[in-house]
Design a protein around this motif. Structure first.
Motif, PDB file in Angstrom:
ATOM      1  N   HIS A 183       2.456   9.053  -7.382  1.00 42.72           N
ATOM      2  CA  HIS A 183       1.027   8.757  -7.382  1.00 42.72           C
ATOM      3  C   HIS A 183       0.205  10.001  -7.030  1.00 42.72           C
ATOM      4  O   HIS A 183      -0.830  10.269  -7.649  1.00 42.72           O
ATOM      5  CB  HIS A 183       0.737   7.618  -6.406  1.00 42.72           C
ATOM      6  CG  HIS A 183      -0.689   7.213  -6.354  1.00 42.72           C
ATOM      7  ND1 HIS A 183      -1.354   6.672  -7.434  1.00 42.72           N
ATOM      8  CD2 HIS A 183      -1.606   7.279  -5.336  1.00 42.72           C
ATOM      9  CE1 HIS A 183      -2.613   6.413  -7.092  1.00 42.72           C
ATOM     10  NE2 HIS A 183      -2.783   6.774  -5.829  1.00 42.72           N
ATOM     11  N   GLY A 184       0.672  10.766  -6.063  1.00 46.78           N
ATOM     12  CA  GLY A 184      -0.038  11.973  -5.652  1.00 46.78           C
ATOM     13  C   GLY A 184      -0.115  13.025  -6.748  1.00 46.78           C
ATOM     14  O   GLY A 184      -1.048  13.825  -6.783  1.00 46.78           O
ATOM     15  N   VAL A 222       1.536  10.909   0.828  1.00 47.77           N
ATOM     16  CA  VAL A 222       2.704  11.676   0.394  1.00 47.77           C
ATOM     17  C   VAL A 222       3.329  12.339   1.618  1.00 47.77           C
ATOM     18  O   VAL A 222       2.629  12.992   2.401  1.00 47.77           O
ATOM     19  CB  VAL A 222       2.318  12.734  -0.660  1.00 47.77           C
ATOM     20  CG1 VAL A 222       3.532  13.572  -1.067  1.00 47.77           C
ATOM     21  CG2 VAL A 222       1.690  12.065  -1.878  1.00 47.77           C
ATOM     22  N   GLU A 273       0.861  -1.178   0.000  1.00 50.46           N
ATOM     23  CA  GLU A 273       0.000   0.000   0.000  1.00 50.46           C
ATOM     24  C   GLU A 273       0.899   1.231   0.000  1.00 50.46           C
ATOM     25  O   GLU A 273       1.804   1.351   0.841  1.00 50.46           O
ATOM     26  CB  GLU A 273      -0.883  -0.007   1.238  1.00 50.46           C
ATOM     27  CG  GLU A 273      -1.933   1.066   1.238  1.00 50.46           C
ATOM     28  CD  GLU A 273      -2.893   0.930   2.408  1.00 50.46           C
ATOM     29  OE1 GLU A 273      -3.305   1.970   2.939  1.00 50.46           O
ATOM     30  OE2 GLU A 273      -3.215  -0.213   2.788  1.00 50.46           O
ATOM     31  N   LEU A 274       0.659   2.129  -0.950  1.00 49.70           N
ATOM     32  CA  LEU A 274       1.446   3.353  -0.977  1.00 49.70           C
ATOM     33  C   LEU A 274       1.065   4.217   0.219  1.00 49.70           C
ATOM     34  O   LEU A 274      -0.122   4.377   0.523  1.00 49.70           O
ATOM     35  CB  LEU A 274       1.212   4.121  -2.282  1.00 49.70           C
ATOM     36  CG  LEU A 274       1.757   3.464  -3.539  1.00 49.70           C
ATOM     37  CD1 LEU A 274       1.396   4.285  -4.771  1.00 49.70           C
ATOM     38  CD2 LEU A 274       3.273   3.269  -3.455  1.00 49.70           C
ATOM     39  N   ALA A 280       4.780   7.180  -3.804  1.00 52.22           N
ATOM     40  CA  ALA A 280       3.610   7.900  -3.299  1.00 52.22           C
ATOM     41  C   ALA A 280       3.586   9.321  -3.846  1.00 52.22           C
ATOM     42  O   ALA A 280       2.518   9.833  -4.205  1.00 52.22           O
ATOM     43  CB  ALA A 280       3.614   7.908  -1.767  1.00 52.22           C
ATOM     44  N   ASN A 326       7.953   5.912  -0.592  1.00 51.26           N
ATOM     45  CA  ASN A 326       7.560   7.307  -0.420  1.00 51.26           C
ATOM     46  C   ASN A 326       7.691   8.081  -1.730  1.00 51.26           C
ATOM     47  O   ASN A 326       6.865   8.948  -2.030  1.00 51.26           O
ATOM     48  CB  ASN A 326       8.377   7.958   0.698  1.00 51.26           C
ATOM     49  CG  ASN A 326       7.975   7.447   2.064  1.00 51.26           C
ATOM     50  OD1 ASN A 326       6.859   6.970   2.267  1.00 51.26           O
ATOM     51  ND2 ASN A 326       8.884   7.528   3.020  1.00 51.26           N
TER      52      ASN A 326
END
Length: 152
Positions: A79-80, A18, A14-15, A76, A73
């Motif tokens: 992804h963000g 952020v 799971e990411l 993430a 991280n």
């Protein structure tokens, strides 16, 4: 073919959220078809997982796990900004290892990040890399990782 989101779920990864910047910068920036992340520290649930120099207070295997956390991280942050499924391939990984005098195992430490990217992205996770030993890192972190990824 499964999406990267599906691949992460298959791996049970799971990411994290952020990580909040610790100074005046953005976690990630897109220019053209590339996303550049800022250097990511091994934050877990908003707390720095460890401090110290690798080869002294932190052993190489522990540091390798922290490099993996840094890469998570960084993903993430990607992804963000654009969504993980926009990633076409990982282009470059740059890692910094706060190294005790005489410690020369930086490449092995950074394998923690590289191996994670390979698990998630397969062939698209193969990348160029630099593993650099440094005297100090922000907040006393043992390792820091940044990524460059190509996106669609």
């Amino acid at each position: 073919m499964a999406t990267w989101s599906q691949r992460l779920a298959e791996l049970g990864i799971e990411l994290p959220p952020v990580a909040a910047p610790v100074a005046a910068y953005a976690p990630a920036i897109r220019t053209g078809n590339h996303v550049y992340t800022s250097g990511q520290l091994p934050f877990v649930s908003g707390t720095l997982a460890a401090t110290g120099k690798v080869g002294d207070e932190i052993g190489p295997e522990e540091a390798k796990q922290h490099a993996r956390t840094c890469a998570l991280n960084a993903l993430a942050a990607v992804h963000g900004l654009v969504g993980i499924d926009a990633v076409v391939r990982v282009v470059k990984v740059v890692g910094f290892v706060a190294s005790a005098e005489g410690f020369t195992g930086q490449p092995s430490v950074l394998n923690g990040a590289s191996e994670l990217l390979g698990e998630v992205f397969g062939e698209a996770g193969q990348h160029a890399r630099s593993a650099v030993g440094v005297a100090e890192l922000p907040l006393g972190a043992p390792v820091e990782v940044e990524l460059v990824v190509e996106v669609s």
